[in-house]
Design a protein around this motif. Structure first.
Motif, PDB file in Angstrom:
ATOM      1  N   LEU A 127       7.556 -23.270 -43.713  1.00 33.29           N
ATOM      2  CA  LEU A 127       7.146 -24.252 -44.719  1.00 33.29           C
ATOM      3  C   LEU A 127       5.859 -24.971 -44.330  1.00 33.29           C
ATOM      4  O   LEU A 127       5.056 -25.342 -45.185  1.00 33.29           O
ATOM      5  N   TYR A 128       5.637 -25.158 -43.021  1.00 31.39           N
ATOM      6  CA  TYR A 128       4.433 -25.864 -42.569  1.00 31.39           C
ATOM      7  C   TYR A 128       3.163 -25.038 -42.744  1.00 31.39           C
ATOM      8  O   TYR A 128       2.060 -25.548 -42.551  1.00 31.39           O
ATOM      9  N   HIS A 129       3.313 -23.770 -43.121  1.00 33.00           N
ATOM     10  CA  HIS A 129       2.132 -22.948 -43.381  1.00 33.00           C
ATOM     11  C   HIS A 129       1.599 -23.127 -44.801  1.00 33.00           C
ATOM     12  O   HIS A 129       0.492 -22.666 -45.107  1.00 33.00           O
ATOM     13  N   LEU A 130       2.363 -23.770 -45.662  1.00 31.26           N
ATOM     14  CA  LEU A 130       1.961 -23.877 -47.056  1.00 31.26           C
ATOM     15  C   LEU A 130       1.001 -25.036 -47.287  1.00 31.26           C
ATOM     16  O   LEU A 130       1.148 -26.107 -46.698  1.00 31.26           O
ATOM     17  N   ALA A 131       0.027 -24.812 -48.171  1.00 29.91           N
ATOM     18  CA  ALA A 131      -0.892 -25.887 -48.536  1.00 29.91           C
ATOM     19  C   ALA A 131      -0.151 -27.011 -49.254  1.00 29.91           C
ATOM     20  O   ALA A 131      -0.491 -28.180 -49.120  1.00 29.91           O
ATOM     21  N   ASP A 132       0.898 -26.651 -49.985  1.00 30.34           N
ATOM     22  CA  ASP A 132       1.696 -27.626 -50.721  1.00 30.34           C
ATOM     23  C   ASP A 132       3.178 -27.337 -50.457  1.00 30.34           C
ATOM     24  O   ASP A 132       3.832 -26.624 -51.242  1.00 30.34           O
ATOM     25  N   PRO A 133       3.734 -27.866 -49.366  1.00 29.47           N
ATOM     26  CA  PRO A 133       5.141 -27.595 -49.035  1.00 29.47           C
ATOM     27  C   PRO A 133       6.105 -28.004 -50.139  1.00 29.47           C
ATOM     28  O   PRO A 133       7.115 -27.324 -50.370  1.00 29.47           O
ATOM     29  N   ALA A 134       5.805 -29.112 -50.827  1.00 29.65           N
ATOM     30  CA  ALA A 134       6.685 -29.562 -51.907  1.00 29.65           C
ATOM     31  C   ALA A 134       6.762 -28.514 -53.014  1.00 29.65           C
ATOM     32  O   ALA A 134       7.831 -28.266 -53.581  1.00 29.65           O
ATOM     33  N   ALA A 135       5.625 -27.885 -53.329  1.00 27.48           N
ATOM     34  CA  ALA A 135       5.614 -26.835 -54.351  1.00 27.48           C
ATOM     35  C   ALA A 135       6.444 -25.642 -53.896  1.00 27.48           C
ATOM     36  O   ALA A 135       7.146 -25.013 -54.702  1.00 27.48           O
ATOM     37  N   GLY A 136       6.378 -25.340 -52.603  1.00 32.18           N
ATOM     38  CA  GLY A 136       7.193 -24.258 -52.061  1.00 32.18           C
ATOM     39  C   GLY A 136       8.677 -24.543 -52.197  1.00 32.18           C
ATOM     40  O   GLY A 136       9.469 -23.663 -52.546  1.00 32.18           O
ATOM     41  N   LEU A 137       9.078 -25.783 -51.945  1.00 31.33           N
ATOM     42  CA  LEU A 137      10.479 -26.160 -52.086  1.00 31.33           C
ATOM     43  C   LEU A 137      10.928 -26.082 -53.543  1.00 31.33           C
ATOM     44  O   LEU A 137      12.043 -25.625 -53.836  1.00 31.33           O
ATOM     45  N   ARG A 138      10.073 -26.506 -54.450  1.00 31.25           N
ATOM     46  CA  ARG A 138      10.427 -26.429 -55.867  1.00 31.25           C
ATOM     47  C   ARG A 138      10.596 -24.979 -56.312  1.00 31.25           C
ATOM     48  O   ARG A 138      11.473 -24.645 -57.115  1.00 31.25           O
ATOM     49  N   GLU A 139       9.755 -24.099 -55.773  1.00 32.46           N
ATOM     50  CA  GLU A 139       9.862 -22.689 -56.106  1.00 32.46           C
ATOM     51  C   GLU A 139      11.155 -22.088 -55.555  1.00 32.46           C
ATOM     52  O   GLU A 139      11.830 -21.295 -56.224  1.00 32.46           O
ATOM     53  N   MET A 140      11.526 -22.488 -54.345  1.00 31.57           N
ATOM     54  CA  MET A 140      12.786 -22.007 -53.771  1.00 31.57           C
ATOM     55  C   MET A 140      13.976 -22.525 -54.569  1.00 31.57           C
ATOM     56  O   MET A 140      14.970 -21.814 -54.750  1.00 31.57           O
ATOM     57  N   ALA A 141      13.865 -23.763 -55.036  1.00 35.50           N
ATOM     58  CA  ALA A 141      14.932 -24.319 -55.877  1.00 35.50           C
ATOM     59  C   ALA A 141      15.021 -23.546 -57.194  1.00 35.50           C
ATOM     60  O   ALA A 141      16.119 -23.290 -57.713  1.00 35.50           O
ATOM     61  N   ARG A 142      13.875 -23.148 -57.736  1.00 33.40           N
ATOM     62  CA  ARG A 142      13.852 -22.421 -59.009  1.00 33.40           C
ATOM     63  C   ARG A 142      14.621 -21.111 -58.926  1.00 33.40           C
ATOM     64  O   ARG A 142      15.368 -20.752 -59.850  1.00 33.40           O
ATOM     65  N   ILE A 143      14.430 -20.381 -57.837  1.00 30.85           N
ATOM     66  CA  ILE A 143      15.025 -19.039 -57.752  1.00 30.85           C
ATOM     67  C   ILE A 143      16.479 -19.078 -57.294  1.00 30.85           C
ATOM     68  O   ILE A 143      17.153 -18.045 -57.299  1.00 30.85           O
ATOM     69  N   THR A 144      16.970 -20.251 -56.886  1.00 31.66           N
ATOM     70  CA  THR A 144      18.334 -20.365 -56.358  1.00 31.66           C
ATOM     71  C   THR A 144      19.283 -20.863 -57.448  1.00 31.66           C
ATOM     72  O   THR A 144      18.976 -21.807 -58.174  1.00 31.66           O
ATOM     73  N   ARG A 145      20.425 -20.239 -57.546  1.00 37.42           N
ATOM     74  CA  ARG A 145      21.383 -20.574 -58.609  1.00 37.42           C
ATOM     75  C   ARG A 145      22.001 -21.953 -58.376  1.00 37.42           C
ATOM     76  O   ARG A 145      21.943 -22.500 -57.271  1.00 37.42           O
ATOM     77  N   ALA A 146      22.618 -22.478 -59.405  1.00 37.94           N
ATOM     78  CA  ALA A 146      23.365 -23.725 -59.278  1.00 37.94           C
ATOM     79  C   ALA A 146      24.482 -23.539 -58.251  1.00 37.94           C
ATOM     80  O   ALA A 146      25.124 -22.477 -58.206  1.00 37.94           O
ATOM     81  N   ASN A 147      24.690 -24.547 -57.427  1.00 31.34           N
ATOM     82  CA  ASN A 147      25.660 -24.504 -56.326  1.00 31.34           C
ATOM     83  C   ASN A 147      25.235 -23.577 -55.192  1.00 31.34           C
ATOM     84  O   ASN A 147      26.009 -23.351 -54.260  1.00 31.34           O
ATOM     85  N   GLY A 148      23.995 -23.042 -55.280  1.00 23.96           N
ATOM     86  CA  GLY A 148      23.483 -22.233 -54.184  1.00 23.96           C
ATOM     87  C   GLY A 148      22.877 -23.106 -53.101  1.00 23.96           C
ATOM     88  O   GLY A 148      22.873 -24.340 -53.198  1.00 23.96           O
ATOM     89  N   THR A 149      22.354 -22.474 -52.065  1.00 18.18           N
ATOM     90  CA  THR A 149      21.814 -23.198 -50.913  1.00 18.18           C
ATOM     91  C   THR A 149      20.396 -22.749 -50.604  1.00 18.18           C
ATOM     92  O   THR A 149      20.097 -21.552 -50.618  1.00 18.18           O
ATOM     93  N   VAL A 150      19.528 -23.711 -50.326  1.00 17.95           N
ATOM     94  CA  VAL A 150      18.192 -23.434 -49.794  1.00 17.95           C
ATOM     95  C   VAL A 150      18.181 -23.908 -48.353  1.00 17.95           C
ATOM     96  O   VAL A 150      18.385 -25.096 -48.072  1.00 17.95           O
ATOM     97  N   ALA A 151      17.995 -22.976 -47.425  1.00 16.14           N
ATOM     98  CA  ALA A 151      18.048 -23.272 -45.994  1.00 16.14           C
ATOM     99  C   ALA A 151      16.645 -23.207 -45.398  1.00 16.14           C
ATOM    100  O   ALA A 151      16.013 -22.148 -45.391  1.00 16.14           O
ATOM    101  N   VAL A 152      16.167 -24.333 -44.911  1.00 16.45           N
ATOM    102  CA  VAL A 152      14.812 -24.444 -44.358  1.00 16.45           C
ATOM    103  C   VAL A 152      14.911 -24.821 -42.882  1.00 16.45           C
ATOM    104  O   VAL A 152      15.658 -25.734 -42.517  1.00 16.45           O
ATOM    105  N   VAL A 153      14.162 -24.133 -42.036  1.00 19.67           N
ATOM    106  CA  VAL A 153      14.118 -24.463 -40.611  1.00 19.67           C
ATOM    107  C   VAL A 153      12.729 -24.965 -40.251  1.00 19.67           C
ATOM    108  O   VAL A 153      11.724 -24.313 -40.556  1.00 19.67           O
ATOM    109  N   LEU A 154      12.682 -26.140 -39.616  1.00 25.08           N
ATOM    110  CA  LEU A 154      11.427 -26.716 -39.133  1.00 25.08           C
ATOM    111  C   LEU A 154      11.659 -27.293 -37.744  1.00 25.08           C
ATOM    112  O   LEU A 154      12.795 -27.633 -37.382  1.00 25.08           O
TER     113      LEU A 154
END
Length: 262
Positions: A127-154
């Motif tokens: 995530l720290y490689h992205l120019a806009d990390p927040a946009a990356g998180l929103r995109e991950m949220a978009r592709i993940t179903r309801a009740n799904g999980t987005v797992a980020v390691v930093l």
């Protein structure tokens, strides 16, 4: 991170897996040795799940995944680097473990996958490689179903400080002009704006490095080591550091797994 930096990462630093492999030696040889097992145990990956791996690199999570992971997973892997994508596809297919695997070159903020199609989305140390990390998180949220999980390691702020100090030695220990990489603490704050529920699981380690060759290999794989004369200065700094430490260079390390749920 500006576009020129992202181009450097794609076209030079992460064009092929070699530099990442040089860095992984330090963790694999001197760390706890349970990183992939720990990740697999803490990230929800149910049987039959579709798993999106954003910034998959050479596919190391999947080539090192413990046998506890289900074999009927549908893997959708993405990376900005063509070389990484090719390496991931080759190494994962060679395992003959998962039959439904798609690997594609893609920007983390514009993934070629439909809404709510992943049960679990992972982004490990990217995530720290992205120019806009927040946009990356929103995109991950978009592709993940309801009740799904987005797992980020930093990495936690200040992790591997001993290594960072050694890396600055060739420059007279001047302050690093580059901005600090996004920390897990900062990442948590960003995730809490996107996900109603975010859990944090911490992974701590202590690397006791006994071979200066491995330490030098890590340092010379970093971007600043491309500058003329720097590798020789690093070699001298490593030799001096091992002499001061009586042959054991110690590095404290902490990463955090951030689990966002929609």
């Amino acid at each position: 991170m500006v576009d020129s930096e992202q181009n450097y990462l794609r076209d030079v630093q992460y064009r092929f897996p070699d530099r990442l492999k040089a860095r992984s030696v330090l963790h694999n040889r001197y760390g706890r040795g349970d990183w992939f097992e720990w990740l697999a145990a803490h990230i929800p990956i149910p049987a039959g799940a579709t798993v999106a791996d954003v910034g998959c690199g050479a596919g190391s999570f999947w080539t090192n995944a413990p046998q506890t992971l289900p074999v009927d997973l549908r893997l959708r892997l993405f990376d900005l680097s063509t070389g990484m994508v090719q390496a991931a596809r080759t190494s994962i297919n060679a395992l003959h473990r998962w039959v439904d695997v798609e690997v594609a070159v893609a920007d983390a903020v514009a993934l070629p996958i439909v809404d709510a199609s992943a049960d679990t989305t992972i982004a490990v140390h990217m995530l720290y490689h992205l120019a806009d990390p927040a946009a990356g998180l929103r995109e991950m949220a978009r592709i993940t179903r309801a009740n799904g999980t987005v797992a980020v390691v930093l990495n936690s702020a200040g992790t591997m400080a001993e290594l960072s100090a050694l890396a600055r030695a060739p420059f007279g220990n001047a302050p690093d002009p580059r901005p600090e990489a996004l920390s897990s603490e900062q990442g948590l704050a960003l995730m809490q704006r996107v996900f109603p529920y975010v859990d944090v699981v911490r992974y701590e380690d202590l690397l006791r490095v006994t071979d200066p060759v491995d330490l030098l290999g890590y340092l010379t794989s970093l971007p600043f080591a491309d500058e003329p004369g720097v590798p020789k200065k690093l070699a001298n700094a490593v030799a001096e550091a091992f002499e001061r430490a009586n042959g054991v260079f110690t590095i404290t390390k902490a990463s955090e797994l951030l689990l966002g749920r929609k």
